[in-house]
Design a protein around this motif. Structure first.
Motif, PDB file in Angstrom:
ATOM      1  N   ALA A 128       0.846  -1.210   0.000  1.00  0.00           N
ATOM      2  CA  ALA A 128       0.000   0.000   0.000  1.00  0.00           C
ATOM      3  C   ALA A 128       0.873   1.248   0.000  1.00  0.00           C
ATOM      4  CB  ALA A 128      -0.921  -0.016   1.218  1.00  0.00           C
ATOM      5  N   ASP A 129       1.966   1.176   0.740  1.00  0.00           N
ATOM      6  CA  ASP A 129       2.882   2.317   0.833  1.00  0.00           C
ATOM      7  C   ASP A 129       3.522   2.620  -0.535  1.00  0.00           C
ATOM      8  OD1 ASP A 129       3.925   4.189   2.647  1.00  0.00           O
ATOM      9  OD2 ASP A 129       5.879   3.182   2.538  1.00  0.00           O
ATOM     10  N   ILE A 130       3.938   1.570  -1.223  1.00  0.00           N
ATOM     11  CA  ILE A 130       4.548   1.758  -2.551  1.00  0.00           C
ATOM     12  C   ILE A 130       3.514   2.313  -3.536  1.00  0.00           C
ATOM     13  CG2 ILE A 130       5.622   0.572  -4.510  1.00  0.00           C
ATOM     14  CD1 ILE A 130       6.727  -1.479  -2.447  1.00  0.00           C
ATOM     15  N   LEU A 131       2.307   1.783  -3.471  1.00  0.00           N
ATOM     16  CA  LEU A 131       1.258   2.191  -4.418  1.00  0.00           C
ATOM     17  C   LEU A 131       0.757   3.613  -4.152  1.00  0.00           C
ATOM     18  CD1 LEU A 131      -0.690  -1.184  -4.641  1.00  0.00           C
ATOM     19  CD2 LEU A 131       0.536  -0.072  -6.512  1.00  0.00           C
ATOM     20  N   LYS A 132       1.025   4.126  -2.961  1.00  0.00           N
ATOM     21  CA  LYS A 132       0.618   5.503  -2.642  1.00  0.00           C
ATOM     22  C   LYS A 132       1.222   6.519  -3.603  1.00  0.00           C
ATOM     23  CE  LYS A 132      -0.141   5.606   2.317  1.00  0.00           C
ATOM     24  NZ  LYS A 132       0.627   5.728   3.555  1.00  0.00           N
ATOM     25  N   GLU A 133       2.389   6.156  -4.148  1.00  0.00           N
ATOM     26  CA  GLU A 133       3.072   7.050  -5.092  1.00  0.00           C
ATOM     27  C   GLU A 133       2.211   7.355  -6.309  1.00  0.00           C
ATOM     28  OE1 GLU A 133       6.247   8.552  -5.075  1.00  0.00           O
ATOM     29  OE2 GLU A 133       5.941   8.086  -2.953  1.00  0.00           O
ATOM     30  N   LEU A 134       1.325   6.417  -6.611  1.00  0.00           N
ATOM     31  CA  LEU A 134       0.438   6.597  -7.766  1.00  0.00           C
ATOM     32  C   LEU A 134      -0.811   7.346  -7.306  1.00  0.00           C
ATOM     33  CD1 LEU A 134       0.310   3.289  -9.824  1.00  0.00           C
ATOM     34  CD2 LEU A 134       0.862   5.555 -10.674  1.00  0.00           C
ATOM     35  N   THR A 135      -1.000   8.519  -7.867  1.00  0.00           N
ATOM     36  CA  THR A 135      -2.132   9.326  -7.393  1.00  0.00           C
ATOM     37  C   THR A 135      -3.378   9.157  -8.256  1.00  0.00           C
ATOM     38  OG1 THR A 135      -1.171  11.171  -8.625  1.00  0.00           O
ATOM     39  CG2 THR A 135      -0.704  11.078  -6.265  1.00  0.00           C
ATOM     40  N   ILE A 136      -3.243   8.423  -9.375  1.00  0.00           N
ATOM     41  CA  ILE A 136      -4.440   8.148 -10.173  1.00  0.00           C
ATOM     42  C   ILE A 136      -5.362   7.215  -9.397  1.00  0.00           C
ATOM     43  CG2 ILE A 136      -3.382   8.519 -12.442  1.00  0.00           C
ATOM     44  CD1 ILE A 136      -2.944   5.481 -12.602  1.00  0.00           C
ATOM     45  N   LYS A 137      -6.602   7.137  -9.856  1.00  0.00           N
ATOM     46  CA  LYS A 137      -7.569   6.248  -9.209  1.00  0.00           C
ATOM     47  C   LYS A 137      -7.080   4.809  -9.291  1.00  0.00           C
ATOM     48  CE  LYS A 137     -11.696   5.124  -7.576  1.00  0.00           C
ATOM     49  NZ  LYS A 137     -11.970   5.364  -6.146  1.00  0.00           N
ATOM     50  N   LYS A 138      -7.193   4.080  -8.173  1.00  0.00           N
ATOM     51  CA  LYS A 138      -6.741   2.686  -8.147  1.00  0.00           C
ATOM     52  C   LYS A 138      -7.911   1.759  -7.776  1.00  0.00           C
ATOM     53  CE  LYS A 138      -3.314   3.833  -5.227  1.00  0.00           C
ATOM     54  NZ  LYS A 138      -2.982   5.254  -5.357  1.00  0.00           N
ATOM     55  N   HIS A 139      -8.032   0.674  -8.502  1.00  0.00           N
ATOM     56  CA  HIS A 139      -9.076  -0.317  -8.225  1.00  0.00           C
ATOM     57  C   HIS A 139      -8.386  -1.645  -7.931  1.00  0.00           C
ATOM     58  CE1 HIS A 139     -12.136   2.438  -9.896  1.00  0.00           C
ATOM     59  NE2 HIS A 139     -11.205   2.740 -10.782  1.00  0.00           N
ATOM     60  N   PHE A 140      -8.846  -2.336  -6.905  1.00  0.00           N
ATOM     61  CA  PHE A 140      -8.149  -3.540  -6.429  1.00  0.00           C
ATOM     62  C   PHE A 140      -9.037  -4.778  -6.481  1.00  0.00           C
ATOM     63  CE2 PHE A 140      -4.323  -1.748  -4.440  1.00  0.00           C
ATOM     64  CZ  PHE A 140      -4.655  -0.395  -4.390  1.00  0.00           C
ATOM     65  N   ILE A 141      -8.466  -5.875  -6.962  1.00  0.00           N
ATOM     66  CA  ILE A 141      -9.065  -7.193  -6.733  1.00  0.00           C
ATOM     67  C   ILE A 141      -8.010  -8.057  -6.028  1.00  0.00           C
ATOM     68  CG2 ILE A 141     -10.766  -7.175  -8.613  1.00  0.00           C
ATOM     69  CD1 ILE A 141      -8.767  -8.781 -10.309  1.00  0.00           C
ATOM     70  N   PRO A 142      -8.453  -8.954  -5.155  1.00  0.00           N
ATOM     71  CA  PRO A 142      -7.468  -9.714  -4.367  1.00  0.00           C
ATOM     72  C   PRO A 142      -6.940 -10.953  -5.077  1.00  0.00           C
ATOM     73  CG  PRO A 142      -9.682 -10.270  -3.655  1.00  0.00           C
ATOM     74  CD  PRO A 142      -9.832  -9.240  -4.755  1.00  0.00           C
ATOM     75  N   GLY A 143      -5.764 -11.397  -4.636  1.00  0.00           N
ATOM     76  CA  GLY A 143      -5.214 -12.695  -5.032  1.00  0.00           C
ATOM     77  C   GLY A 143      -5.231 -13.618  -3.820  1.00  0.00           C
ATOM     78  N   GLU A 144      -5.008 -14.892  -4.050  1.00  0.00           N
ATOM     79  CA  GLU A 144      -5.076 -15.856  -2.950  1.00  0.00           C
ATOM     80  C   GLU A 144      -3.990 -15.612  -1.912  1.00  0.00           C
ATOM     81  OE1 GLU A 144      -3.941 -16.477  -5.908  1.00  0.00           O
ATOM     82  OE2 GLU A 144      -2.278 -17.912  -5.893  1.00  0.00           O
ATOM     83  N   HIS A 145      -2.853 -15.063  -2.335  1.00  0.00           N
ATOM     84  CA  HIS A 145      -1.770 -14.788  -1.382  1.00  0.00           C
ATOM     85  C   HIS A 145      -2.121 -13.635  -0.434  1.00  0.00           C
ATOM     86  CE1 HIS A 145       1.661 -17.199  -3.117  1.00  0.00           C
ATOM     87  NE2 HIS A 145       0.786 -17.266  -4.105  1.00  0.00           N
ATOM     88  N   ASP A 146      -3.098 -12.830  -0.822  1.00  0.00           N
ATOM     89  CA  ASP A 146      -3.513 -11.702   0.020  1.00  0.00           C
ATOM     90  C   ASP A 146      -4.554 -12.113   1.054  1.00  0.00           C
ATOM     91  OD1 ASP A 146      -2.042  -9.907  -1.700  1.00  0.00           O
ATOM     92  OD2 ASP A 146      -3.715 -10.036  -3.132  1.00  0.00           O
ATOM     93  N   TRP A 147      -5.136 -13.295   0.900  1.00  0.00           N
ATOM     94  CA  TRP A 147      -6.433 -13.576   1.517  1.00  0.00           C
ATOM     95  C   TRP A 147      -6.396 -14.545   2.699  1.00  0.00           C
ATOM     96  CZ3 TRP A 147     -10.575 -10.794  -0.042  1.00  0.00           C
ATOM     97  CH2 TRP A 147     -11.830 -11.185   0.424  1.00  0.00           C
ATOM     98  N   TYR A 148      -5.609 -15.609   2.606  1.00  0.00           N
ATOM     99  CA  TYR A 148      -5.849 -16.774   3.477  1.00  0.00           C
ATOM    100  C   TYR A 148      -5.120 -16.770   4.812  1.00  0.00           C
ATOM    101  CZ  TYR A 148      -9.105 -18.700   0.264  1.00  0.00           C
ATOM    102  OH  TYR A 148     -10.245 -18.862  -0.494  1.00  0.00           O
ATOM    103  N   LEU A 149      -4.465 -15.654   5.167  1.00  0.00           N
ATOM    104  CA  LEU A 149      -3.967 -15.557   6.539  1.00  0.00           C
ATOM    105  C   LEU A 149      -5.112 -15.136   7.454  1.00  0.00           C
ATOM    106  CD1 LEU A 149      -1.377 -15.836   8.263  1.00  0.00           C
ATOM    107  CD2 LEU A 149      -1.113 -13.364   8.061  1.00  0.00           C
ATOM    108  N   ASP A 150      -5.865 -14.116   7.021  1.00  0.00           N
ATOM    109  CA  ASP A 150      -6.979 -13.633   7.861  1.00  0.00           C
ATOM    110  C   ASP A 150      -8.301 -13.609   7.104  1.00  0.00           C
ATOM    111  OD1 ASP A 150      -6.667 -11.598   6.077  1.00  0.00           O
ATOM    112  OD2 ASP A 150      -6.179 -10.057   7.546  1.00  0.00           O
ATOM    113  N   MET A 151      -8.388 -14.401   6.034  1.00  0.00           N
ATOM    114  CA  MET A 151      -9.595 -14.509   5.206  1.00  0.00           C
ATOM    115  C   MET A 151     -10.037 -13.144   4.650  1.00  0.00           C
ATOM    116  SD  MET A 151      -9.713 -17.678   5.301  1.00  0.00           S
ATOM    117  CE  MET A 151     -11.167 -18.062   4.337  1.00  0.00           C
ATOM    118  N   GLY A 152      -9.048 -12.393   4.228  1.00  0.00           N
ATOM    119  CA  GLY A 152      -9.317 -11.147   3.511  1.00  0.00           C
ATOM    120  C   GLY A 152      -9.616  -9.937   4.372  1.00  0.00           C
ATOM    121  N   ALA A 153      -9.532 -10.081   5.688  1.00  0.00           N
ATOM    122  CA  ALA A 153      -9.923  -8.976   6.571  1.00  0.00           C
ATOM    123  C   ALA A 153      -9.041  -7.738   6.349  1.00  0.00           C
ATOM    124  CB  ALA A 153      -9.858  -9.431   8.034  1.00  0.00           C
ATOM    125  N   LYS A 154      -7.740  -7.942   6.380  1.00  0.00           N
ATOM    126  CA  LYS A 154      -6.809  -6.817   6.209  1.00  0.00           C
ATOM    127  C   LYS A 154      -6.960  -6.231   4.797  1.00  0.00           C
ATOM    128  CE  LYS A 154      -2.838  -4.432   6.738  1.00  0.00           C
ATOM    129  NZ  LYS A 154      -2.659  -3.334   7.685  1.00  0.00           N
TER     130      LYS A 154
END
Lengths: 380, 155
Positions: A128-154
């Motif tokens: 998130a910190d790295i992506l902050k550099e981009l000031t254009i609108k950002k849209h996110f979809i998750p990957g499995e590596h982002d999800w299964y530690l806390d089931m997507g909560a974070k």
């Protein structure tokens, strides 16, 4: 000592999860003639080596007289905490800088999932910190590596919920979550969140099963979302996993792709843009085209079966150069009604293999592979 | 614990089966081979020796930290495991070695290539080319690619 019987084929398991069953032959892959830059330039070599395969995927999305615009895709950064690996950080930073410098600028960024490697909050915060550099609108979809530690909560706290949709200059864009609906492989085995994540993060593992799917609820949402849209107007659907069946053992598919395709079938211009496979891919399924995006982290090899025949394979990457075989995409929606995908692969002018000996698929003609066994034996 | 016990029992069984209990000044006496018709029990024991190596190699190939620690090796310092570029050991091409390997600018064996991957992309510590970790990795890679067409030297 002996491995257990091989678990059910992922496709069989998926049949039990979803209602669709196996694909049948009715969903034919069609060949379409694409205008590509080499042919337009009239270069004989380009025509001879490329034939009817697209060099740049030129997608004739008819969207009237709307103004041209660009957007960018970035995915599969697989960030570790900085004290483990700065290599992936460097490449994500480089992609962000280059997307920021696009001229004309991108109207928005799609982040296509797998920002983190093990779903660690440190990794997600770093991304998130790295992506902050981009000031254009950002849209996110998750990957499995982002999800299964806390089931997507974070992930959802940081980047919002999926699915989502927005219209931009005559194109309807849709983002789906194809990673958050895995069959429960962890409760019966009393896995810790880290163990659950570890199995999900192993592409060729057998424990996590056929996790990629859209699910009933999201398919109903998709049906409603496209119901008011004219059948000849362009739809672009972003998913982490491909919306077709490429290679289920590595979840290079979305298990209910047939039902999703039924919803999208009435529309004449549908483009699916996906991550997860870390390689150049192109497929057509009826009127839907799917384009596989590069990762910034590392390239996966092509799977032993199922590479769509319409794919012109990427070059064999140099494993000694961690900037090779990876990158991001610049996409252009032209005023003439076309969207072009330009792979940006660092250090390479030629993304696509021009000969068998340099091809990412042709070097595997004599290869026969077998699934791993250690995660099917005690104590797993 | 259960695994160690199984391994110990397997070892004892094999010694009995192979008649290799005796030793001399020059080390363990060689086992006699092919002097009698093989029993299924023997064949199963041979297979179990292989599969134990495959299991170990599979764990190492997939970055299992406990197995690395037990074998006192460090295959990667980047968080990357072999399987992250080679799922199902794909693109490892054991059937094409030995061959001229471009990255090394040298004629190389599979073991040379394994150590190159450990040292370069993974930034780990090279392993003994004749040691137990190398044998296990080699066992897994060959086993996962079994049936591939032997094609020595293919680029």
């Amino acid at each position: 000592m002996e491995p257990r019987e091989v678990d059910l084929d992922p496709r069989q398991v998926a049949m039990e999860i979803d209602t669709g069953g196996r694909p049948d032959g009715s969903l034919a892959i069609t060949r379409r003639l694409f205008i590509n830059k080499a042919i337009l330039a009239g270069t004989a070599a380009g025509v001879a080596s490329v034939g009817w395969f697209p060099v740049i995927n030129t997608l004739d999305l008819a969207f009237g007289q709307q103004a041209a615009f660009k957007f960018a895709w970035l995915s599969d950064t697989h960030l570790y905490p900085k004290d483990v690996n700065t290599r992936f950080v460097d490449k994500t930073v480089r992609a962000v800088k280059e997307i920021k410098a696009m001229s004309p600028p991108a109207d928005f960024l799609i982040f296509g999932g797998d920002l983190a490697q093990l779903g660690d909050p440190v990794e997600i915060d770093l991304g998130a910190d790295i992506l902050k550099e981009l000031t254009i609108k950002k849209h996110f979809i998750p990957g499995e590596h982002d999800w299964y530690l806390d089931m997507g909560a974070k992930w959802e706290r940081m980047f919002g919920k999926t699915p989502w949709t927005f219209d931009h200059n005559g194109v309807r864009f849709i983002g789906l979550n194809t990673v958050g609906f895995a069959p429960d492989y962890w409760s019966a085995k009393k896995m810790s969140p880290k163990e659950r994540m570890g199995h999900m993060a192993t592409l060729d593992g057998s424990v996590a099963g056929p996790w990629a799917g859209v699910g009933d609820e999201q398919r109903q949402w998709l049906q409603q979302t496209v119901s008011g849209w004219a059948k000849d107007r362009p739809l672009v659907v972003f998913t982490h996993t491909p919306l077709y069946e490429y290679y289920p053992p590595w979840n290079f598919w979305t298990r209910d792709w047939r039902e999703v395709n039924e919803i999208l079938k009435p529309f004449s211009n549908v483009t699916n843009i996906h991550g997860h496979t870390h390689q150049v891919l192109y497929n057509e399924l009826g009127s839907m085209r799917s384009i596989g995006m590069l990762a910034t982290s590392w390239p996966w090899p092509y799977a032993p079966q199922g590479v769509p025949p319409l794919t012109k394979p990427m070059i064999r990457a140099d494993p000694g150069d961690h900037f090779d075989g990876v990158g991001y995409s610049k996409l252009t929606a032209g005023a003439a009604g076309r969207i072009e995908n330009e792979y940006v692969m660092w250090g390479r002018k030629e993304v696509f293999a021009e000969s068998v000996v340099d091809s990412g698929t042709a070097d595997n003609v004599n290869q026969i592979l077998h699934p791993r066994i250690a995660d099917r034996m005690w104590p797993y | 614990m259960k695994g160690k016990l199984a391994l110990a029992a397997l070892g004892a069984g094999l010694l009995g089966l192979l008649g290799a209990g005796a030793s001399s000044l020059w080390g363990p006496a060689p086992a006699l081979a092919h002097k009698a018709k093989h029993s299924q029990e023997q064949l199963d024991a041979f297979q179990q020796v292989l599969m134990e190596q495959v299991r170990l190699g599979d764990l190492l190939f997939h970055g299992d930290a406990d197995t690395e620690k037990q074998m006192n090796i460090k295959l990667s310092n980047t968080g990357m495991a072999c399987a992250m570029c080679h799922p199902f050991a794909s693109d490892s091409h054991p059937h094409e070695f030995p061959k001229f390997q471009e990255q090394m600018n040298a004629f190389a064996t599979l073991r040379d290539m394994i150590n190159w991957c450990i040292e370069k992309p993974n930034e780990g510590v090279k392993i003994d080319p004749d040691g137990p970790a190398m044998k296990a990795l080699e066992a897994y890679i060959y086993w996962a690619n079994r049936g591939s067409k032997l094609d020595t030297g293919r680029h």
